[in-house]
Scaffold this motif. Structure first.
Motif: not given
Lengths: 507, 490
Positions: B266-284
């Motif tokens: 999924f590296p080509p999808l990084a633009m879309d997924l990185t903010p999601v991962l950021w939020a997941l990490a922060a909230f967790t």
């Protein structure tokens, strides 16, 4: 095969040998535990004296350097890099000396879980020595953060009534500062590609606006440790609750880790930011001097009074360091040592009284001089030294600091106003007020309380604990040159490097 | 596939083959082992793990693919396999006496453990979404059973049911995500997904939604917020030895799959997924650590702590799409998983040593913080091990937890997310409060802790605690090893 162990590694990790021996003792072998710890700390002190003998004061660079690659993979550039120079040599000696004296002071004061007490104490010594010797940011951080654990245990297990609260507050407060420093260390490690402090200092090239943020990140950790006003609120709790030996080390050495950090890292690595922020730091320092003195005067608890006086005294150190000239910085370093000696001695003295009467309330005493003349006389010397009487150690440091800050306050100096000097001088007067007030309350006048009449004067062990400090008080006060000589070359080199960097960096 | 091909491929994944066969054999052998001597089963299971471990290590450095690219044996799989096998060994060591005490000793326990480890090892090696799904089920189903093995204890049954229902739900998400990815790219093989994406012509919104659903499915397994709800109840209700194994193994396996799928496909999808991962990490990190403060039960506290640590590892995943950082993403996550494994087992071994009064139809005891009072004086070795574990969880040097966190944070800052690094550090500060509370009870309060003195528990607690300290000082080989475990398309 070379079996030679370099002296800095030896001095840092020698306490571990004592810890290993202690682990094999039974819990009820209290006397053995005390002797093991005392002998270990004395040998460590001896090693530090040997380091002093090898130390060449004329050489401004790091000496007795040991630099072994530690983690050099995956883009890491971390070394086990230790060295001593004029900025740290005296702090090493102070650490090893005060540790020995503190252990001696616990002989009868600590009766509970002696073995564990000594283990944590020796761990603490190891951590402190590592902090002063490490020249790699990663290594430094490891030692820096590690010192929290044994101190936390010392306060939390052997402290007073509110010890758990004080211990956790101490830990969390200090860790909060360390976190920001860790971010800054990571930044340096990633973008400058090394954790090696001299290399980083020589490399320079950090843009001024970034230097500003990095200065603040490192400064947060150190300012909490010093502690600078308004980040000092952990200190009275930790000091009052800590056992005597813990207070001595806390005031004598741990606080110096903060001022030393400013000196070693902030000044060297971020010279432009240091010059620009010097007036602000000095302002906080002066507020700390006056605030600490004023609050000290209001205290009923002797130990709390001494604790707040540390805020005031450390303000002097910070003022001296950020005068950024030779007198100021040398005075600052010397004042770190002086504060370690005088305040360390004051905490020992308070501890001796507490051991006899189990109170530190000033109203519970009065006229002690008549009952305990030796104790009174020694206390007077220490009190006079702490308030900066000429001829004793405090005066030399404070005078140099005031001189330095005056120079830095003149037009063209970094502080930009001699008012800092004027207000700081006011602090000296206030110190005389609260210290003499305390002395008068405790020692002068008639014996007001019956139970004080039967107090025994201090014994030989207690005199022995105080004697080295009293000797140093006179020695530094009357003939400070040997001490200043140790640091002057390194200080001059540091200031020259800063000047070059600052001139190059400020358009 | 001819028989010969099959044998060749089975040989390529020899450690997994052996372990599977061994688990099947053990299931039969166990029938002939008398009820009071189930220790033999434990020993045999451990033997199987040791053989597999030896095979994995002897084959380290080999990079190859098997079963038509369904499985990739590489440095990554090797590293993770070592973590799983060690978790299995530690899981058996802490379980042996505990099961006897609780009156739930059964030979199947160890067999199920082995099957679960097979699933984990396959998960780390899987290079195809279908394979990941199979591995996910293989590792989960034995864990559902293990969580409920203390039947008829109600909390154990509740844990099993909860874990099963939510796990099945998560599997559904994963499978649906796989279907969408297949629909978008025409393949479930990670290599082909990425080549189809880069060559264009795929339905990007399907692909992104599919990737998101895969993230949800695996997010349940590793317990990141908001998919963490099951964790505290399951961790608390399941027998502690199961929880210890689950907290390490299942989480590590989930991250293995996340890392491999995201970094490879999924590296080509990084633009879309990185903010999601950021939020997941922060909230967790925030929610896990903040709620942990309120816990008085040590198992629940460690459950929230494990949620928080999932957040820390998640941080490393945030910059996964940046070519120059991706290698660090993988290496730092692996390093932290290793640190987390050792630290967790040190803590859980102590927890299990203090737990008592089990299996009598009433609530377990020895699990509240008060039960740790005085441990520092009565059992200095265990208390020291627990202290090391707590410090390592906080990230205080000299522990592996500190070095691991240092590495994670470097990855995050390198990736250009200093804000997330700051959140990670601030939540560590929060976590210091509740981890230190355990130390407060152990050393600063008096009490008479009830402790089970059992050699394997002591050995696990002390060996892992010593490992946490010593490996942090001599961590260069670990760094080296983790950094070689990069994920590459073969």
């Amino acid at each position: 095969m070379n079996y030679y162990i370099d002296p800095l590694t030896l001095v840092t990790f020698f306490p571990v040998i004592g810890i290993v021996v202690l682990l094999f003792l039974r819990a009820d072998q209290k006397v053995h535990a005390r002797w093991v710890a005392l002998i270990t700390s004395l040998i460590t002190f001896g090693i530090s004296l040997a380091i002093l003998a090898q130390f060449n004061p004329a050489n401004p660079d790091l000496q007795m350097v040991v630099n072994i690659p530690w983690i050099q993979v995956a883009g890491w550039n971390i070394s086990y890099f230790m060295g001593v120079d004029g900025l740290s040599i005296l702090l090493i000696l102070l650490t090893t000396l005060l540790t020995s004296l503190s252990i001696l002071s616990t002989w009868t004061a600590v009766q509970d879980r002696v073995k564990e007490f000594m283990i944590f104490f020796l761990f603490l010594e190891m951590g402190m020595l590592g902090v002063f010797l490490a020249q790699d940011l990663f290594l430094f951080y490891v030692f820096w953060e590690f010192t929290l654990v044994p101190m936390y245990m010392l306060i939390g297990i052997w402290g007073g009534k509110r010890r758990i609260y004080a211990a956790i507050k101490f830990f969390l407060y200090t860790m909060a500062g360390s976190i920001l420093m860790l971010l800054a260390i990571l930044w340096l490690g990633i973008y400058q590609d090394t954790f090696n402090v001299p290399e980083l200092a020589a490399m320079g090239g950090i843009p001024p606006n970034l230097q500003f943020w990095l200065f603040l990140a490192f400064g947060a950790a150190f300012a909490i440790k010093v502690p600078m006003w308004p980040l000092h609120s952990w200190l009275p709790d930790a000091h009052v609750e800590a056992p005597t030996a813990g207070s001595v080390i806390l005031a004598g050495v741990l606080l110096k880790m903060g001022t030393y950090g400013f000196l070693r890292f902030n000044l060297q690595l971020f010279p432009i930011a240091s010059v620009k922020l010097a007036p602000w730091v000095a302002a906080l320092a002066v507020i700390g001097i006056l605030y600490g003195a004023a609050v000290s005067y209001a205290q009923k608890d002797v130990k709390k009074l001494v604790a707040y006086s540390s805020v005031s005294h450390l303000g002097f150190v910070m003022l001296g360091l950020f005068a950024l000239n030779s007198q100021g910085v040398q005075g600052g370093i010397l004042q770190m040592i002086n504060h370690g000696i005088s305040t360390g001695a004051l905490f020992l003295i308070v501890g001796m009284l507490y051991e006899r009467r189990h109170t530190r309330d000033m109203d519970a005493f009065g006229g002690l001089w008549k009952v305990m003349p030796i104790y009174g006389a020694l206390t007077l010397i220490v009190v006079l030294s702490s308030m900066g009487l000429p001829g004793l150690n405090g005066f030399v440091g404070e005078f140099a600091i005031l001189l330095g800050s005056w120079g830095a306050g003149l037009p063209g100096g970094v502080l930009g106003s001699p008012w800092f000097t004027a207000l700081a001088a006011l602090g000296i007067i206030l110190a005389a007020v609260y210290l003499l007030y305390m002395f008068q309350k405790l020692f002068l006048g008639p014996v007001t309380k019956e139970e004080n009449r039967v107090l025994s004067d201090i014994n030989w062990r207690e005199i022995l604990t105080l004697a080295p400090l009293i000797i140093l008080i006179f020695w530094i006060g009357l003939y400070p040159n040997p001490f200043l000589n140790l640091m002057s070359a390194s200080v001059d080199q540091l200031l020259n490097a800063m000047q070059t960097a600052a001139v190059a960096g400020i358009p | 596939m001819s028989l010969n091909d099959l044998l060749v491929n089975l040989n390529l994944i020899m450690p997994i083959t052996i372990l599977t066969a061994w688990a099947c054999v053990l299931l039969l052998v166990d029938l002939f082992i008398p009820k009071e001597r189930k220790g033999i089963t434990a020993l045999l299971a451990a033997l199987g793990l040791l053989v597999a471990l030896a095979l994995v290590i002897s084959r380290a450095g080999v990079a190859t693919s098997a079963f038509n690219g369904m499985i990739m044996i590489d440095g990554f799989a090797t590293f993770m396999s070592v973590i799983f096998l060690f978790s299995g060994l530690a899981g058996i060591a802490v379980a042996y006496d505990y099961l006897i005490r609780s009156g739930i000793e059964r030979g199947e326990y160890y067999v199920l453990l082995l099957f679960s480890i097979v699933g984990m090892m396959l998960m780390a090696a899987a290079a195809d979404l279908i394979m990941v799904f199979l591995a996910l089920e293989l590792l989960s189903i034995p864990l559902y059973v293990l969580a409920g093995i203390a039947v008829p204890r109600p909390d154990s049954e509740e844990a099993a049911l909860k874990y099963f229902l939510l796990g099945a739900f998560a599997s559904g998400f994963f499978l649906y995500g796989t279907a969408l990815v297949y629909g978008a790219t025409g393949s479930t093989a990670l290599t082909e997904i990425v080549s189809a994406t880069t060559s264009g012509g795929v339905n990007l919104s399907f692909l992104v939604i599919g990737a998101g659903l895969i993230l949800v499915g695996l997010g349940f397994k590793v317990a990141v917020v908001p998919f963490h709800m099951w964790t505290p109840d399951v961790y608390q209700g399941a027998p502690s030895s199961v929880t210890a194994f689950m907290a390490v193994g299942a989480k590590a396996a989930g991250f293995a799959a996340l890392l491999r799928i995201f970094v490879l496909a999924f590296p080509p999808l990084a633009m879309d997924l990185t903010p999601v991962l950021w939020a997941l990490a922060a909230f967790t990190m925030i929610i896990g650590n903040v709620i942990a403060i309120a816990q008085r039960n040590i198992k629940r506290m460690l459950a929230y702590s494990s949620i928080a640590h999932a957040g820390y590892i998640m941080m490393a995943l945030v910059p996964y799409g940046q070519g120059n950082v991706a290698a660090d993403t993988v290496a730092s996550a692996l390093f932290y998983l290793l640190a987390y494994m050792l630290t967790s087992f040190a803590a859980w071994a102590v927890v299990i040593a203090l737990e008592h009064n089990m299996g009598e139809g009433r609530d377990t005891d020895g699990l509240s913080l008060e039960d740790y009072s005085g441990l520092g004086q009565k059992q200095p070795a265990l208390a020291a091990a627990m202290t090391v574990a707590m410090l390592s969880f906080i990230g205080i040097p000299p522990t592996l937890g500190f070095v691991g966190k240092f590495y994670l944070l470097r990855t995050v800052i390198e990736g250009g997310f200093p804000g997330l690094a700051l959140i990670g550090l601030l939540t560590s500060l929060v976590s210091a409060y509740y981890y230190l509370r355990v130390v407060v009870y152990m050393y600063m309060r008096d009490g008479e802790p009830v402790v089970r003195r059992e050699p394997w528990l002591y050995f696990t607690a002390l060996a892992t605690a010593v490992g946490v300290v010593v490996l942090s000082i001599f961590s260069e080989p670990l760094f080296n090893w983790a950094s070689q475990a990069v994920l590459k398309l073969i």
